[in-house]
Write a protein that holds these residues in place. Structure first.
Motif, mmCIF file in Angstrom:
data_model
loop_
_atom_site.group_PDB
_atom_site.id
_atom_site.type_symbol
_atom_site.label_atom_id
_atom_site.label_comp_id
_atom_site.label_asym_id
_atom_site.label_seq_id
_atom_site.Cartn_x
_atom_site.Cartn_y
_atom_site.Cartn_z
ATOM 1 N N ARG A 1 23.131 2.902 0.714
ATOM 2 C CA ARG A 1 24.310 2.879 1.110
ATOM 3 C C ARG A 1 24.915 3.380 2.664
ATOM 4 N N LEU A 2 24.361 2.949 3.443
ATOM 5 C CA LEU A 2 24.472 3.767 4.615
ATOM 6 C C LEU A 2 25.258 2.084 5.256
ATOM 7 N N ALA A 3 24.443 0.741 5.237
ATOM 8 C CA ALA A 3 24.920 -0.185 4.794
ATOM 9 C C ALA A 3 27.129 -0.571 3.803
ATOM 10 N N ALA A 4 26.667 -0.098 3.264
ATOM 11 C CA ALA A 4 27.913 -0.357 2.480
ATOM 12 C C ALA A 4 28.749 0.921 2.960
ATOM 13 N N ASP A 5 28.990 1.940 4.034
ATOM 14 C CA ASP A 5 29.368 2.399 4.667
ATOM 15 C C ASP A 5 30.249 1.829 6.149
ATOM 16 N N SER B 1 14.404 9.317 8.492
ATOM 17 C CA SER B 1 13.395 8.733 9.674
ATOM 18 C C SER B 1 12.725 7.423 9.481
ATOM 19 N N VAL B 2 12.128 7.604 8.129
ATOM 20 C CA VAL B 2 11.554 6.652 7.508
ATOM 21 C C VAL B 2 12.093 4.562 7.735
ATOM 22 N N LEU B 3 13.668 5.170 7.140
ATOM 23 C CA LEU B 3 14.424 4.172 7.830
ATOM 24 C C LEU B 3 14.647 3.362 9.271
ATOM 25 N N VAL B 4 14.650 4.356 10.319
ATOM 26 C CA VAL B 4 14.587 4.424 11.362
ATOM 27 C C VAL B 4 13.510 3.990 11.723
ATOM 28 N N LEU B 5 11.905 3.949 11.708
ATOM 29 C CA LEU B 5 11.192 3.693 11.544
ATOM 30 C C LEU B 5 10.918 2.332 11.784
ATOM 31 N N LEU B 6 11.753 1.914 9.984
ATOM 32 C CA LEU B 6 11.230 0.592 9.531
ATOM 33 C C LEU B 6 12.465 -0.605 10.550
ATOM 34 N N LEU B 7 13.523 0.050 10.862
ATOM 35 C CA LEU B 7 14.015 -1.197 11.138
ATOM 36 C C LEU B 7 13.465 -1.362 12.943
ATOM 37 N N ALA C 1 13.464 5.326 -2.530
ATOM 38 C CA ALA C 1 14.113 5.741 -2.140
ATOM 39 C C ALA C 1 15.036 5.287 -0.341
ATOM 40 N N VAL C 2 13.968 4.718 -0.387
ATOM 41 C CA VAL C 2 14.412 4.193 1.978
ATOM 42 C C VAL C 2 15.071 2.809 1.354
ATOM 43 N N ALA C 3 15.011 2.189 0.589
ATOM 44 C CA ALA C 3 15.681 1.198 0.138
ATOM 45 C C ALA C 3 17.166 1.504 -0.118
ATOM 46 N N ALA C 4 17.226 2.782 -0.531
ATOM 47 C CA ALA C 4 18.038 3.141 -1.664
ATOM 48 C C ALA C 4 19.580 3.897 -0.340
ATOM 49 N N THR C 5 18.566 4.726 0.805
ATOM 50 C CA THR C 5 19.582 4.851 1.748
ATOM 51 C C THR C 5 20.147 4.163 2.602
ATOM 52 N N LEU D 1 1.298 -1.202 -0.011
ATOM 53 C CA LEU D 1 -0.206 -0.278 0.279
ATOM 54 C C LEU D 1 0.956 1.615 0.125
ATOM 55 N N TRP D 2 1.962 1.324 0.965
ATOM 56 C CA TRP D 2 3.045 2.002 0.161
ATOM 57 C C TRP D 2 3.682 2.631 -0.601
ATOM 58 N N TRP D 3 3.697 1.760 -1.569
ATOM 59 C CA TRP D 3 4.158 1.562 -2.902
ATOM 60 C C TRP D 3 3.405 2.172 -3.713
ATOM 61 N N LEU D 4 1.780 1.625 -3.257
ATOM 62 C CA LEU D 4 0.781 1.692 -4.342
ATOM 63 C C LEU D 4 0.726 3.911 -4.185
ATOM 64 N N ALA D 5 0.736 3.612 -2.876
ATOM 65 C CA ALA D 5 0.270 5.473 -2.409
ATOM 66 C C ALA D 5 1.543 6.668 -3.568
ATOM 67 N N SER D 6 2.674 5.893 -3.148
ATOM 68 C CA SER D 6 3.787 7.241 -3.532
ATOM 69 C C SER D 6 3.347 6.508 -5.482
ATOM 70 N N ALA D 7 3.776 5.363 -5.763
ATOM 71 C CA ALA D 7 3.365 5.410 -6.833
ATOM 72 C C ALA D 7 2.115 6.214 -7.676
#
Length: 284
Positions: free
Chosen positions: A76-80, A249-255, A69-73, A49-55
């Protein structure tokens, strides 16, 4: 007059009968979905639903970034190596605080639950501690213990210990008195009664308390990691709010959500292992 069918005609009917009797079993195997997969269907639906609402443009990508975008963030943080560092620091604090809280809260609950004098002395004190938000103790803990790891772990331990105490104490006092009387009649001693009757009977309540305690631990962590820290998920959240990094911020919520699911799965695993003797209603 008896009619005997030819031998060649008999096998024609047998496969049909075999298929009729085995078809429901095959259909049951096809339609059966693993329980863990059904449990993940809810979170997966929310992400869809999140993906659909964004699309479709329902969500503003500047204020609520899309999943990509959240997955890309996160990548990036995981690679560092930054993501692993912050998650590891938070998990270590929660493990320490949970261990101290479970041991302390469980011991106090047993003392209060097994003794009337202990209940009179301890229970009222714990009810006062429950009424005081442990987050309000943050300034005092900083003044008393400094800004090292001590106040962070203690803040988590307090939240965990109170949840463990309340549920374990109630479970001990909720053990069926008839079981205790039967054990006394059979000549069971005090120590054996505690080990084999009271504590096993209180185990379900303890596990409920552990489930609430893990939620309290991660909630306490958010406040604990505001105490002069440069590592942890709470630090990531504070940095994201300061710099208006909505994807972070969204990434932290998902974590927090993923860790919450893992904590719940851990308690369910313990319940299956420790409460295999108990048969309860599991739904229709």
């Amino acid at each position: 007059m008896t009619v005997v069918l030819p031998t060649s005609a008999r096998p024609a009917a047998e496969p049909a009968l075999h298929e009729l009797t085995c078809a429901p079993r095959r259909r049951g195997r096809v339609l059966r979905v693993p329980r863990w997969l059904r449990a993940l269907s809810g979170p997966a639906l929310l992400i869809a639903l999140w993906w659909l609402a964004s699309a479709t443009g329902v969500l503003n990508p500047q204020l609520f970034p899309p999943p990509a975008a959240v997955a890309a963030t996160a990548a990036r943080l995981a690679a560092d190596g930054e993501l692993q560092t912050h998650v590891g620091a938070s998990v270590w604090r929660v493990l320490q605080g949970t261990a101290y809280g479970v041991l302390g809260g469980g011991a106090v609950a047993v003392l209060a639950g097994l003794s009337r004098v202990g209940a009179d002395v301890i229970d009222s004190t714990m009810q006062v501690a429950k009424a005081v938000p442990n987050f309000a103790l943050t300034p005092l803990l900083i003044m008393w213990m400094g800004i090292d790891e001590g106040p962070k772990v203690l803040l988590i331990a307090l939240g965990v210990g109170i949840a463990i105490y309340i549920n374990t104490y109630s479970a001990i006092r909720g053990v069926d008195a008839q079981l205790v009387e039967a054990a006394t009649t059979l000549g069971v001693g005090r120590a054996a009664m505690v080990l084999h009757v009271i504590l096993p009977g209180a185990l379900p309540g303890f596990l409920v308390g552990l489930r609430l305690a893990l939620s309290s631990a991660w909630l306490s962590l958010i406040f604990a990691e505001t105490i002069n820290t440069t590592e942890g998920i709470g630090f990531l959240m504070a940095r994201a709010q300061t710099l208006l990094q909505f994807d972070l911020s969204v990434l932290v919520l998902l974590l927090y959500a993923v860790i919450g699911l893992l904590s719940y799965a851990l308690v369910r695993f313990l319940e299956r292992r420790l409460l295999g003797w108990r048969r309860g209603f599991e739904g229709a």
